[in-house]
Design a protein around this motif. Structure first.
Motif, mmCIF file in Angstrom:
data_model
loop_
_atom_site.group_PDB
_atom_site.id
_atom_site.type_symbol
_atom_site.label_atom_id
_atom_site.label_comp_id
_atom_site.label_asym_id
_atom_site.label_seq_id
_atom_site.Cartn_x
_atom_site.Cartn_y
_atom_site.Cartn_z
ATOM 1 N N GLY A 56 5.534 -13.289 -3.500
ATOM 2 C CA GLY A 56 5.796 -13.634 -4.898
ATOM 3 C C GLY A 56 6.664 -12.633 -5.619
ATOM 4 N N ARG A 57 7.503 -11.919 -4.863
ATOM 5 C CA ARG A 57 8.374 -10.878 -5.444
ATOM 6 C C ARG A 57 7.547 -9.946 -6.336
ATOM 7 N N GLU A 115 6.250 -10.877 -9.176
ATOM 8 C CA GLU A 115 5.578 -11.684 -10.193
ATOM 9 C C GLU A 115 4.082 -11.874 -9.990
ATOM 10 N N LEU A 116 3.638 -11.978 -8.750
ATOM 11 C CA LEU A 116 2.220 -12.277 -8.520
ATOM 12 C C LEU A 116 1.342 -11.039 -8.541
ATOM 13 N N MET A 117 1.933 -9.894 -8.334
ATOM 14 C CA MET A 117 1.166 -8.653 -8.347
ATOM 15 C C MET A 117 1.781 -7.704 -9.370
ATOM 16 N N PRO A 118 1.620 -8.012 -10.652
ATOM 17 C CA PRO A 118 2.224 -7.146 -11.662
ATOM 18 C C PRO A 118 1.738 -5.708 -11.498
#
Lengths: 334, 270
Positions: free
Chosen positions: B183-184, B186-189
């Motif tokens: 998720g680039r 985005e999924l793991m801020p």
């Protein structure tokens, strides 16, 4: 704060199973809602499916599960046929009636206005056939009007015991549209004993007379038998008898007795085992006509808009099939 | 009906069976039927292509480069995925590291994937030498999981990312496919940021040897290129294999890997 390892674990573990396979992934430390949201977001982005979160683990399917609706034969897709219980009172008190109808039953009629609106909305919702049942619909004084508003919209089948085709009721029958209406008359055996044993003495003779009348009046007539499951394969004599009445083989319908309503025994039919057929009564929308008197299969009290009810039945069916598939894959043998 | 073409592929996930059965079924009944053989590693697959056990090989970029080397360039590439023409390596670090580019890695530790992964090990070293401080100026943490599969499983890249999260490394080099898979940013801020992305290079292709004439590969290739994203029967196969359409090979996209293999003295096998 979500453990960042969760997404890495998802990528790795889901990558180890084949398409449509499921894996159980530990969520790790953190806020359970946030963890579940992370899994859901990853699944949405990666084209996989979150089956469910169970305690501290998420079950994820690789890819999307096949659409259970697409796997059904077109005529079995919920919402293709719409059942309407016009009323629940009946001139008979069959000992296996799935909705416990009898002369003592409250009528609980849908009424002309609701039937008309249902028929109209059914057409708009993509329903292709309407089925009217009861109770005994011919007890209703406005049965001809009920049928007319249905046949004006869609092909319709009217279920009856066929015993009341006399006087004004015969006149009502004669008013119905033969090109759009089929009659389905209940008859359980080629001779009176079995039929009368469940439905009352003399009922077989009057039902056979009703079949002949409907046939002579130019209606397409289906005959439906309700039999204990163990008898459903010994039907040669019955079919021969129905042939003699002029009933086409495709219109000779055999149904297994269901353990529902007044029946003491029969096959067990549950939400999980039934492919739903959207069924409307005065009390609400039910999963299937065989369970229209049982709250365990009540879908919603809101009959209208019909499209919403159909959508809800399809949604529940899809969800239920997906969970059943996943459960089958988890079941360990050792 | 001519004999089916036998295509080799490496089984890096159970899904490979589903993918290749789907592709085989797509060719069934056509003038160019095919079947497939699965290998446990690319070394064995290239050997089998050269000795004639298989007619075509679905090769990684490293397997292609090795086939070229072992056949003195006699092999030919037939087709690749659209995604194979624009493959990249992404260098990532913890969010807020502000490494700024490859030069920011000087004196730091970089986690690399399997030694036979072009995207996560061989080309990152090449890029450090060409676009950064030089690999000698960076401490390399090599994570050799799943050697033999040329990084296809992605496991070593995930392990490299874990090394960054665990502060065993300052950065990791991964393929663009793994970057997309997590998720680039985005999924793991707050987890990772990309600080350098490589030029595009080519990845997998279908490789054939001269022994299999174009009269046989031509109709097969024509049928392959006809797979259609908008056709609901073709779509699941394309989705699983990670492409929207099959395209003609982009051979200049292998130049960086050819140089890297030569410069790093990468083994001719695995």
């Amino acid at each position: 704060m979500v453990s960042h390892g969760l997404v890495l674990d998802l990528v790795e573990r889901v990558g180890t199973v084949a398409r449509h396979g499921t894996v159980s992934v530990p969520l790790g430390e953190g806020d359970p809602e946030e963890l579940a949201a992370t899994v859901a977001a990853w699944c949405a982005r990666s084209g996989n499916e979150l089956v469910e979160v169970r305690g501290s683990r998420a079950v994820v399917r690789r890819g999307r599960s096949p659409d259970p609706l697409a796997e059904l034969a077109p005529d079995l897709v919920p919402g293709t046929r719409l059942w309407m219980y016009t009323n629940f009172d009946c001139n008979l008190a069959c000992d296996y009636c799935c909705v416990r109808s009898s002369p003592q039953s409250a009528r609980r009629a849908l009424g002309l206005d609701r039937v008309r609106r249902l028929a109209t909305e059914a057409l708009a919702a993509g329903v292709s056939e309407l089925i009217l049942t009861g109770g005994e619909p011919f007890l209703l004084p406005d049965i001809d009007e009920l049928v007319t508003v249905c046949t004006a919209e869609l092909p319709t089948t009217l279920l009856t015991n066929g015993m009341l085709f006399r006087g004004r009721r015969l006149e009502a029958l004669r008013q119905m549209d033969r090109t759009q209406l089929a009659l389905q008359i209940s008859l359980d055996s080629a001779t009176p004993e079995q039929h009368d044993g469940h439905r009352g003495r003399g009922s077989w003779e009057r039902a056979v007379a009703g079949i002949r009348t409907a046939h002579d009046e130019g209606f397409r007539v289906r005959v439906a038998a309700t039999l204990p499951y163990e008898q459903t394969h010994e039907l040669a004599a019955f079919h021969t008898f129905l042939d003699s009445l002029g009933i086409a083989r495709e219109d000779q319908v055999i149904r297994a007795l269901a353990h529902r309503g007044a029946a003491d025994n029969g096959i067990e039919l549950t939400l999980e085992s039934l492919i739903p057929e959207v069924t409307v009564t005065a009390d609400g929308v039910y999963w299937h006509p065989v369970s229209a008197d049982h709250d365990d299969q009540l879908v919603t009290r809101d009959i209208f808009p019909l499209q919403d009810a159909i959508t809800e039945v399809r949604r529940r069916f899809t969800e239920q099939r997906a969970q059943a598939t996943a459960a089958a894959q988890w079941f360990p043998c050792a | 009906m001519s004999k089916p073409l036998i295509v080799g592929a490496v089984a890096y996930t159970p899904n490979v069976v589903t993918i290749w059965e789907g592709i085989r079924d797509y060719f069934a009944g056509s003038a160019s039927e095919m079947d497939f053989v699965l290998f446990s590693n690319y070394g064995r697959q290239v050997d089998s292509l050269i000795d004639g056990t298989i007619d075509l090989a679905w090769n990684t970029n490293l397997a292609w480069v090795r086939t070229v080397a072992q056949t003195d360039g006699a092999c030919r590439a037939l087709a690749m995925r659209d995604t194979d023409t624009v493959f990249r390596t992404v260098f990532v670090a913890r969010t807020g590291s502000n490494l700024g580019g490859l030069d920011g890695l000087k004196g730091r530790r970089l986690a690399l994937g399997s030694k036979d992964s072009a995207q996560a090990a061989i080309l990152p070293v090449h890029f450090l030498d060409r676009n950064g401080p030089g690999a000698d100026e960076v401490e390399l943490l090599r994570i050799d999981s799943d050697v033999g599969k040329h990084g296809d499983t992605g496991r070593s890249e995930l392990d490299a990312l874990r090394a960054v999260l665990d502060e065993r490394a300052d950065a990791a080099a991964i393929g663009i496919n793994t970057w997309e898979a997590i998720g680039r940013e985005e999924l793991m801020p707050g987890a990772f940021e990309a600080f350098w992305e490589s030029p595009t290079y080519s990845h997998c292709n279908f490789t054939a040897l001269p022994r299999v004439p174009e009269e046989r590969t031509g109709p097969w290739l024509e049928r392959l290129l006809a797979m259609d994203w908008d056709n609901p029967e073709h779509r699941p196969i394309l989705e699983m294999e990670g492409l929207r359409r099959w395209v003609s090979p982009k051979l200049d996209g292998y130049a960086s890997l050819v140089e890297a293999v030569k410069e790093q003295g990468i083994s001719a096998r695995w």
